[in-house]
Scaffold this active site. Structure first.
Site, PDB file in Angstrom:
ATOM      1  N   TYR A 129      -1.366 -11.114   1.385  1.00 24.18           N
ATOM      2  CA  TYR A 129      -2.724 -10.579   1.357  1.00 24.18           C
ATOM      3  C   TYR A 129      -3.311 -10.657  -0.047  1.00 24.18           C
ATOM      4  O   TYR A 129      -2.646 -10.339  -1.035  1.00 24.18           O
ATOM      5  CB  TYR A 129      -2.732  -9.130   1.823  1.00 24.18           C
ATOM      6  CG  TYR A 129      -2.597  -8.962   3.314  1.00 24.18           C
ATOM      7  CD1 TYR A 129      -3.602  -9.398   4.172  1.00 24.18           C
ATOM      8  CD2 TYR A 129      -1.473  -8.368   3.868  1.00 24.18           C
ATOM      9  CE1 TYR A 129      -3.485  -9.239   5.546  1.00 24.18           C
ATOM     10  CE2 TYR A 129      -1.346  -8.201   5.239  1.00 24.18           C
ATOM     11  CZ  TYR A 129      -2.359  -8.646   6.074  1.00 24.18           C
ATOM     12  OH  TYR A 129      -2.242  -8.493   7.428  1.00 24.18           O
ATOM     13  N   LYS A 132      14.818  19.043   3.013  1.00 24.86           N
ATOM     14  CA  LYS A 132      13.425  18.858   3.425  1.00 24.86           C
ATOM     15  C   LYS A 132      13.127  17.369   3.603  1.00 24.86           C
ATOM     16  O   LYS A 132      13.902  16.511   3.182  1.00 24.86           O
ATOM     17  CB  LYS A 132      12.485  19.483   2.396  1.00 24.86           C
ATOM     18  CG  LYS A 132      12.616  18.928   0.989  1.00 24.86           C
ATOM     19  CD  LYS A 132      11.733  19.696   0.027  1.00 24.86           C
ATOM     20  CE  LYS A 132      11.888  19.148  -1.398  1.00 24.86           C
ATOM     21  NZ  LYS A 132      11.009  19.853  -2.342  1.00 24.86           N
TER      22      LYS A 132
END
Length: 368
Positions: free
Chosen positions: A262, A42
């Site tokens: 940031y 998956k």
């Protein structure tokens, strides 16, 4: 003119060793024998590339593959032979069941209504598809309850069905061998055998395969273990199956008092050499990556500085003399997947599943 591979490599290179994946699968299959060993692929094979990994595992005699979503099932069905079973762990809504039949995809049935709809659909067909039911034995996520499963036994008899092909459940604490819920979930599965004694059963995921042999039942479902992700208490060694390398975009020497990234969460307290690296959170590098994690340049750890940006992040390269264009390791021998996950307060599964599409993926063939 640049080739596509060179363009993709500008972000980073994810190298998957298919030979190691196959070796891990064969090691796991031997470990759990005589139980059957499937493969959980998956989330695009945990971020690595299911469409390359599945055929390699099929060539190693894997014949049952598990994914989560219908789109993943279609992708595998298109590349695997008809004798490979493709199972959808999340199941599907009733309106998608005819499509699953046509595509030879098998949904794991997660409710009584889904079971009833699937049985009715098979009864109208000349060739019946397998019936796989999930038992919710302790996750409270998907599946029928033990009480509902007992009632389904009467319904199967009334409709002339012998039993489901498989009854599958999932351990909630397989990574904690001594957790009491492991025993409780195994006990519920044994009780299910009273209702359906001829069905085959599956409980063990990667960690569950290394619990008591009784937990292996008829079918085991390894996922991250295929790629070498292991717990320290595993009794069988596995091989790391992938590396991720990035590129240094810029190197800059900065003075004391320089803000970085940031939010200016880091301001230099001494002169530093800062290297900017070519991937960011858009590529699956966790935004909360913290030292001591970063990247490795020729075996030397360069810890992250400040916040990871969308497309890049900065590291402290003061100990070395790198240049723009140098390749650095993010996941590999010098900085392992487990170390990256620990630095982000998460699990290896999440790091892998988030690996982005902008990386160049190189599949080293299993024959190598």
């Amino acid at each position: 003119m640049m080739k596509l591979a060179e363009i993709q490599a500008a972000c980073g290179v994810l190298c998957v060793d298919l030979a190691a994946v196959v070796d891990n699968y064969q090691t796991l299959a031997r470990h759990v024998a005589p139980a059957q060993c499937g493969a959980v692929l998956k989330a695009n094979g945990y971020g690595l590339g299911a469409e390359a990994i599945a055929p390699a595992l099929y060539a190693a005699n894997c014949r049952i593959f598990f994914v989560a979503q219908l789109s993943e099932g279609v992708a595998l069905r298109n590349i695997l032979s008809a004798d490979a079973m493709v199972v959808l762990l999340n199941g599907v809504m009733p309106q998608a069941m005819p499509f699953c039949c046509a595509q030879q995809i098998t949904p794991l049935l997660n409710s009584v209504d889904q079971v009833m709809t699937w049985l009715a659909l098979q009864e109208a067909r000349s060739q019946r598809r397998p019936v796989l039911i999930q038992l919710d034995s302790g996750m409270s996520r998907l599946g029928v309850t033990p009480e509902q499963l007992a009632r389904l036994a009467a319904i199967f008899r009334q409709r002339g069905w012998a039993a489901p092909d498989y009854i599958i459940s999932h351990l909630a604490n397989a990574d904690r061998p001594d957790h009491a819920l492991n025993v409780y979930q195994h006990t519920l599965l044994q009780q299910a055998k009273k209702a359906f004694p001829t069905s085959r059963y599956s409980l063990a995921n990667s960690c569950g395969m290394f619990l008591h042999p009784a937990w292996r039942e008829d079918l085991c479902r390894p996922g991250v273990a295929l790629f070498g992700v292991a717990q320290p208490w595993f009794s069988t060694p596995l091989k790391p199956a992938f590396t991720l390398t990035l590129t240094i975009l810029r190197v800059q020497d900065v003075p004391v008092g320089t803000p970085i990234g940031y939010g200016s969460t880091v301001t230099t307290t001494r002169p530093l050499r800062i290297a900017t690296v070519s991937a960011g959170y858009a590529d699956g590098i966790p935004r909360n990556l913290r030292p001591p994690a970063g990247v490795c340049w020729r075996g030397v750890r360069l810890p992250v500085l400040g916040r990871v940006c969308m497309d890049s992040f900065m590291v402290d390269a003061s100990a070395i003399m790198p240049t723009s264009g140098d390749v650095v390791e993010f996941i590999g021998v010098s900085q392992t997947l487990e170390e990256v996950a620990a630095a982000c307060d998460t699990i290896p599964y999440e790091i892998m599943a988030r690996l982005g599409a902008r990386f160049r993926r190189i599949m080293q063939p299993a024959e190598a």
